[in-house]
Every structure is written in structure tokens, then in C-alpha cells.
Design a protein around this motif. Structure first.
Motif, mmCIF file in Angstrom:
data_model
loop_
_atom_site.group_PDB
_atom_site.id
_atom_site.type_symbol
_atom_site.label_atom_id
_atom_site.label_comp_id
_atom_site.label_asym_id
_atom_site.label_seq_id
_atom_site.Cartn_x
_atom_site.Cartn_y
_atom_site.Cartn_z
ATOM 1 N N TYR A 284 8.481 4.268 28.231
ATOM 2 C CA TYR A 284 8.954 4.997 27.056
ATOM 3 C C TYR A 284 7.918 6.036 26.650
ATOM 4 O O TYR A 284 6.776 6.034 27.117
ATOM 5 C CB TYR A 284 9.222 4.036 25.886
ATOM 6 N N SER A 285 8.339 6.917 25.739
ATOM 7 C CA SER A 285 7.433 7.858 25.098
ATOM 8 C C SER A 285 7.575 7.693 23.587
ATOM 9 O O SER A 285 8.574 7.143 23.107
ATOM 10 C CB SER A 285 7.762 9.293 25.502
ATOM 11 N N VAL A 286 6.595 8.184 22.828
ATOM 12 C CA VAL A 286 6.635 7.933 21.389
ATOM 13 C C VAL A 286 5.931 9.036 20.619
ATOM 14 O O VAL A 286 4.938 9.609 21.071
ATOM 15 C CB VAL A 286 5.997 6.548 21.071
ATOM 16 N N ILE A 287 6.501 9.354 19.466
ATOM 17 C CA ILE A 287 5.847 10.199 18.464
ATOM 18 C C ILE A 287 5.446 9.290 17.312
ATOM 19 O O ILE A 287 6.272 8.519 16.803
ATOM 20 C CB ILE A 287 6.788 11.303 17.948
ATOM 21 N N SER A 288 4.184 9.352 16.890
ATOM 22 C CA SER A 288 3.663 8.469 15.846
ATOM 23 C C SER A 288 3.220 9.282 14.645
ATOM 24 O O SER A 288 2.639 10.370 14.801
ATOM 25 C CB SER A 288 2.461 7.667 16.364
ATOM 26 N N LEU A 289 3.466 8.756 13.448
ATOM 27 C CA LEU A 289 3.001 9.439 12.250
ATOM 28 C C LEU A 289 2.638 8.435 11.171
ATOM 29 O O LEU A 289 3.161 7.313 11.134
ATOM 30 C CB LEU A 289 4.047 10.427 11.734
ATOM 31 N N LYS A 290 1.717 8.843 10.306
ATOM 32 C CA LYS A 290 1.300 8.030 9.163
ATOM 33 C C LYS A 290 0.956 8.958 8.018
ATOM 34 O O LYS A 290 0.269 9.968 8.208
ATOM 35 C CB LYS A 290 0.101 7.153 9.529
ATOM 36 N N THR A 291 1.418 8.595 6.834
ATOM 37 C CA THR A 291 1.198 9.450 5.680
ATOM 38 C C THR A 291 1.343 8.649 4.394
ATOM 39 O O THR A 291 1.868 7.524 4.411
ATOM 40 C CB THR A 291 2.209 10.620 5.682
ATOM 41 N N VAL A 292 0.883 9.201 3.290
ATOM 42 C CA VAL A 292 1.174 8.575 1.998
ATOM 43 C C VAL A 292 2.652 8.773 1.712
ATOM 44 O O VAL A 292 3.306 9.692 2.232
ATOM 45 C CB VAL A 292 0.311 9.174 0.872
ATOM 46 N N THR B 208 11.352 3.661 13.990
ATOM 47 C CA THR B 208 10.878 2.588 13.115
ATOM 48 C C THR B 208 10.131 3.207 11.939
ATOM 49 O O THR B 208 9.342 4.148 12.108
ATOM 50 C CB THR B 208 9.946 1.617 13.856
ATOM 51 N N VAL B 209 10.381 2.680 10.749
ATOM 52 C CA VAL B 209 9.720 3.137 9.527
ATOM 53 C C VAL B 209 9.230 1.900 8.787
ATOM 54 O O VAL B 209 10.030 1.018 8.446
ATOM 55 C CB VAL B 209 10.680 3.950 8.634
ATOM 56 N N VAL B 210 7.925 1.828 8.516
ATOM 57 C CA VAL B 210 7.341 0.663 7.864
ATOM 58 C C VAL B 210 6.420 1.146 6.744
ATOM 59 O O VAL B 210 5.543 1.981 6.968
ATOM 60 C CB VAL B 210 6.539 -0.200 8.859
ATOM 61 N N ALA C 4 0.847 -1.197 0.000
ATOM 62 C CA ALA C 4 0.000 0.000 0.000
ATOM 63 C C ALA C 4 0.884 1.249 0.000
ATOM 64 O O ALA C 4 2.008 1.225 0.494
ATOM 65 C CB ALA C 4 -0.911 0.003 1.224
ATOM 66 N N ASP C 5 0.359 2.329 -0.529
ATOM 67 C CA ASP C 5 1.127 3.574 -0.635
ATOM 68 C C ASP C 5 1.085 4.359 0.679
ATOM 69 O O ASP C 5 0.718 5.533 0.724
ATOM 70 C CB ASP C 5 0.564 4.426 -1.775
ATOM 71 N N ILE C 6 1.426 3.684 1.766
ATOM 72 C CA ILE C 6 1.361 4.273 3.104
ATOM 73 C C ILE C 6 2.679 4.007 3.821
ATOM 74 O O ILE C 6 3.262 2.934 3.695
ATOM 75 C CB ILE C 6 0.206 3.660 3.930
ATOM 76 N N ILE C 7 3.126 4.994 4.576
ATOM 77 C CA ILE C 7 4.302 4.815 5.430
ATOM 78 C C ILE C 7 3.912 5.220 6.848
ATOM 79 O O ILE C 7 3.360 6.304 7.069
ATOM 80 C CB ILE C 7 5.496 5.660 4.965
ATOM 81 N N SER C 8 4.180 4.346 7.804
ATOM 82 C CA SER C 8 4.000 4.649 9.224
ATOM 83 C C SER C 8 5.361 4.681 9.889
ATOM 84 O O SER C 8 6.252 3.898 9.541
ATOM 85 C CB SER C 8 3.127 3.599 9.910
ATOM 86 N N ALA C 9 5.513 5.574 10.829
ATOM 87 C CA ALA C 9 6.790 5.681 11.541
ATOM 88 C C ALA C 9 6.534 5.961 13.012
ATOM 89 O O ALA C 9 5.489 6.517 13.385
ATOM 90 C CB ALA C 9 7.661 6.778 10.940
ATOM 91 N N ARG C 10 7.482 5.559 13.830
ATOM 92 C CA ARG C 10 7.464 5.839 15.258
ATOM 93 C C ARG C 10 8.845 6.348 15.664
ATOM 94 O O ARG C 10 9.864 5.836 15.207
ATOM 95 C CB ARG C 10 7.149 4.574 16.075
ATOM 96 N N ILE C 11 8.845 7.318 16.556
ATOM 97 C CA ILE C 11 10.078 7.771 17.194
ATOM 98 C C ILE C 11 9.920 7.492 18.678
ATOM 99 O O ILE C 11 9.151 8.152 19.377
ATOM 100 C CB ILE C 11 10.343 9.266 16.955
ATOM 101 N N PHE C 12 10.605 6.464 19.160
ATOM 102 C CA PHE C 12 10.541 6.074 20.562
ATOM 103 C C PHE C 12 11.649 6.776 21.339
ATOM 104 O O PHE C 12 12.798 6.818 20.901
ATOM 105 C CB PHE C 12 10.732 4.560 20.714
ATOM 106 N N ILE C 13 11.282 7.304 22.503
ATOM 107 C CA ILE C 13 12.247 7.923 23.407
ATOM 108 C C ILE C 13 12.321 7.078 24.669
ATOM 109 O O ILE C 13 11.280 6.737 25.261
ATOM 110 C CB ILE C 13 11.838 9.377 23.769
ATOM 111 N N ARG C 14 13.514 6.730 25.056
ATOM 112 C CA ARG C 14 13.695 5.874 26.239
ATOM 113 C C ARG C 14 13.508 6.710 27.505
ATOM 114 O O ARG C 14 14.417 6.888 28.324
ATOM 115 C CB ARG C 14 15.075 5.217 26.186
#
Length: 424
Positions: free
Chosen positions: A92-100, A196-198, A30-40
């Protein structure tokens, strides 16, 4: 920079020169990318005086940077139909994003800006304090939340897991721009991050993007903060909470194992057997057969430090004594009653089926892989977990129950006339 391929050619692990760990899973379907930035950095780093700080800080990351206002940030995300959010947990803490895919570079660059250069505007701090204080007061009117807060505090004592993730009225009112900046400066650093980038992106393109936005972030000269958890000795007592409610809440809390403890898999399996869904033992025995429960379940959170195994029931106040007896009986009988092969296999099938279904989307995969990495388990744990569950025998489950399901801490919430007689 070091790189390696794990499990399959599509999964790529890279460690940048500044210590940032990047996991990339290419999925072109699919033309989608999800990413997470985890902070310890989670609420486990808090003290009673600054309880709720991490959750508060993460909520403010999207409210302004050195060059962007909260409206600028919202418009940048919404104008392309993307999503961008933050969260904070105990570990932990996290920033989440999803986009085309076409917008990934811009949205990830925006997320990196929020991570590195938040401005914590005074007006946004004031607004967030008012909203958080309203939330804390609202939680005091929710019987389940009141009961669980009491149980958590009793079981953990001086351990940071005892603290409320949203803080107290006193701690939240004391948050300042300086305290937020000090925590950010101490914990938000490249060698404390897992990204993480998927999705529809090659490992090479993902590495290049992360290098552009985060690769120039210098590592501080001091080492990152570490945690030393105190030993937890739960009080094994009964705690009454008197409220004139139409429903009594009964909770029993047992010592639980950390995610790295040998008993972790067996406890996860027992949690599934006891409290997961309409076919679970607690639901069938206490609600369907005996009619005692409005709501009944169990939970066992995955924690870096010592966890807790909690079973609870919501019942008519007049049934509180019977419900407590039934709840303890169903949990503690496992110390001397072997699960049948059918019961054991059914619990395994349910747990592993739900685990597989939790890895269907790019967002789920980005979350899971980063979660394992930030907990120190490594992405290999994704393959190890099913093997650990399948290896649990009925004798293993009984031995773990014997070790953990004894002398619970009990919280009883409801009208004084029905609750007081249940407390020695």
C-alpha cells in the motif's frame, strides 16, 4: 453510504457512495487530530522495468498540484505547525497528516488535493531522479543492504516482492511525467482508498469533511487493479558476495507465511523469541555467550503475499563459518525443541507489550487501523491479534518451525578468502 460502530461507540466506520472507506476514532483527550489516507497500491504492482515507481510517485505528491507549488504546500503546512508526509510500501501507499483540531479542515483539504490533483512538475521529477539515483548508489556501499537485496531477489525470483522499493538506476532514469500520471490515473481512485481519522473530532464532523473533499470523486467505470501473485519457490542455495569489508554479513532466509495464513501468529511469536531485543535467543546465545556478533537479529515482515523469515548476523570475517552454523542451529533447533512454558510466555509478554505500546498516540492508531483495513483484515484484527498470540502453544510453535524452518536461502558477504570456502 453505510455506517456502523465497531467495538466501542467512539469507533465509527463509514463507506461513502463512491466506495471510499472511512474509519473515525474520536479521542478528545488532546487537541490533536491525526489522519491517514491509504491507497491500495504498493510496489507489488511494479515490474522490473518500472521498479521504484510507487515510492517515486509518492515522494512527488507534495511537490505540486494543479494550483499549488511545492513552496505553497510547504508554507501551508509549516505555517500552522502541522505535519504532512507520504510513504510507499510493498502492499500500500499512504499520505499522513497531523495537526491541531482547529487546522484539520484546511490540512486535510490540502492532503486531498495532493491525492487527487498532483501535477508532477518536470523540474521536480528531474530533482527527484538525481536524489534517488544518489540513494541507490549509496545503498550499494552498505553491506547489510547489499546482502539483503541479494537474498530478497533470490528468494522471490519473478515475484514483485523481489524488486527494490527504490528501483534501479535504469528504472528510475526512465520515469516520466506520463508514466507517473498513468499509474496515478489507474490506481488512485476512491474505491481504492481507506481514510482513518483519530483525535478530537466527532464522527459526524469527520464524515462531513471527507464528503466535502473526496465525496464528489467519481468511481471509474473499470474495476480497480488486482494482484495475482506468482508461486514462489526459493532456490535454497548459498550465494557469495565478495567485498573487502571489516565485517562479514551472514543471512539465512526461510519461507514465510502471509498475514492471512494460519501460521502467521506463531511465526510472529518465534520472531520475537529469536530476534527481538537484547533478551532474544539469538542475541544472548551468539553475541553475549559466544561473542560472535556485532549485530544479530531476525525479522518477519507482515505481507499480503508470501513473506520471508530472515535471521542475520554481522561478525568478524574469520568467524563467518561459525556464525552461519550458530545462526542456523538456533533457528532450526526449534523444529525439534519445544519452547518451555517460561520461554513461550516471555515471548508472548514481550510481543503483546510492544503491540500495546504501539497504540498510544493518535498517529499510531490511525496507522494501525488503516493498515489492517487496507490489508483486508478489517479493524477487528486489532482485537483478534492478541487472542491469536495467546492461543499459540509450544506444540503449535514447533509444528510451524517444522513446516517453515528448513532449507534456507543463504547469503554470505565478506572478503573472498573467508567467504569462498563456505560456498559449495
Amino acid at each position: 453510504m453505510t455506517a456502523s460502530l465497531l467495538h466501542a461507540p467512539r469507533l465509527h466506520r463509514t463507506v461513502l457512495a463512491n466506495g471510499l472507506t472511512l474509519l473515525v476514532l474520536e479521542n478528545p483527550v488532546a487537541d490533536i487530530i491525526s489522519a491517514r489516507i491509504f491507497i491500495r497500491a504498493g510496489s507489488a504492482f511494479e515490474t522490473p522495468a518500472d521498479a521504484g515507481l510507487v515510492s517515486f510517485l509518492m515522494g512527488l505528491l507534495t511537490k505540486g498540484t494543479e494550483s499549488l507549488s511545492s513552496m505553497d504546500i510547504a508554507e501551508a503546512v509549516e505555517s500552522v505547525g502541522a505535519s504532512l508526509g507520504t510513504d510507499a510500501t510493498t502492499d500500500y501507499s499512504v499520505i499522513s497528516l497531523k495537526t491541531v483540531a482547529a487546522d484539520f479542515e484546511d490540512i486535510f483539504s490540502l492532503a486531498a488535493d495532493l491525492l487527487r490533483r498532483p501535477s508532477f512538475p518536470e523540474a521536480e521529477i528531474d530533482l527527484e531522479q538525481r536524489l534517488t539515483l544518489q540513494q541507490i548508489r549509496s545503498m550499494q556501499e552498505q553491506p547489510f543492504t547489499v546482502a539483503f537485496n541479494e537474498l530478497r531477489q533470490a528468494m522471490y525470483g519473478s515475484h514483485p516482492y523481489a524488486l527494490s522499493s527504490v528501483g534501479t538506476e535504469a528504472s528510475v532514469a526512465a520515469f516520466t511525467q506520463d508514466s507517473l500520471r498513468a499509474f496515478h490515473r489507474q490506481h488512485f481512485r476512491p474505491d481504492n482508498l481507506v481514510v482513518t481519522v483519530v483525535g478530537r473530532i466527532s464522527p459526524e464532523a469527520a464524515v462531513a469533511q471527507v464528503e466535502r473533499t473526496l465525496g464528489d470523486w467519481a468511481v471509474p467505470t473499470t474495476p480497480p487493479p488486482t494482484l495475482q501473485f506468482p508461486t514462489v519457490t526459493p532456490p535454497h542455495t548459498r550465494l557469495p558476495l565478495f567485498q573487502d569489508t571489516n565485517q562479514a554479513i551472514v543471512m539465512v532466509g526461510y519461507d514465510g507465511a502471509s498475514v492471512q495464513h494460519p501460521a502467521y501468529a506463531a511465526l510472529k511469536l518465534l520472531n520475537t523469541y529469536l530476534g527481538n531485543g537484547l533478551s532474544s535467543r539469538l542475541f544472548v546465545e551468539l553475541r553475549e555467550k559466544r561473542g560472535l556478533a556485532y549485530d544479530v537479529s531476525a525479522f518477519y515482515p507482515t505481507r499480503l503475499g508470501q513473506s520471508q523469515f530472515v535471521a542475520y548476523i554481522g561478525t568478524a570475517p574469520g568467524n563467518a563459518a561459525t556464525a552461519l552454523e550458530g545462526l542456523r542451529f538456533e533457528v532450526e533447533r526449534l523444529r525439534e525443541t519445544l519452547l518451555t512454558e517460561d520461554e513461550l510466555q516471555a515471548a508472548k509478554n514481550k510481543l503483546l507489550g510492544q503491540y500495546a505500546l504501539g497504540k498510544q498516540t493518535n498517529a499510531q492508531l490511525a496507522q494501525l487501523l488503516g493498515w489492517y483495513e487496507i490489508l483486508g483484515l478489517g479493524v477487528e484484527f486489532d482485537q483478534q491479534f492478541p487472542d491469536l498470540i495467546n492461543a499459540v502453544t509450544a506444540l503449535d510453535a514447533e509444528a510451524v518451525a517444522q513446516a517453515f524452518f528448513r532449507d534456507p536461502t543463504i547469503v554470505l558477504l565478506g572478503p573472498e578468502a573467508t567467504i569462498a570456502p563456505l560456498v559449495p
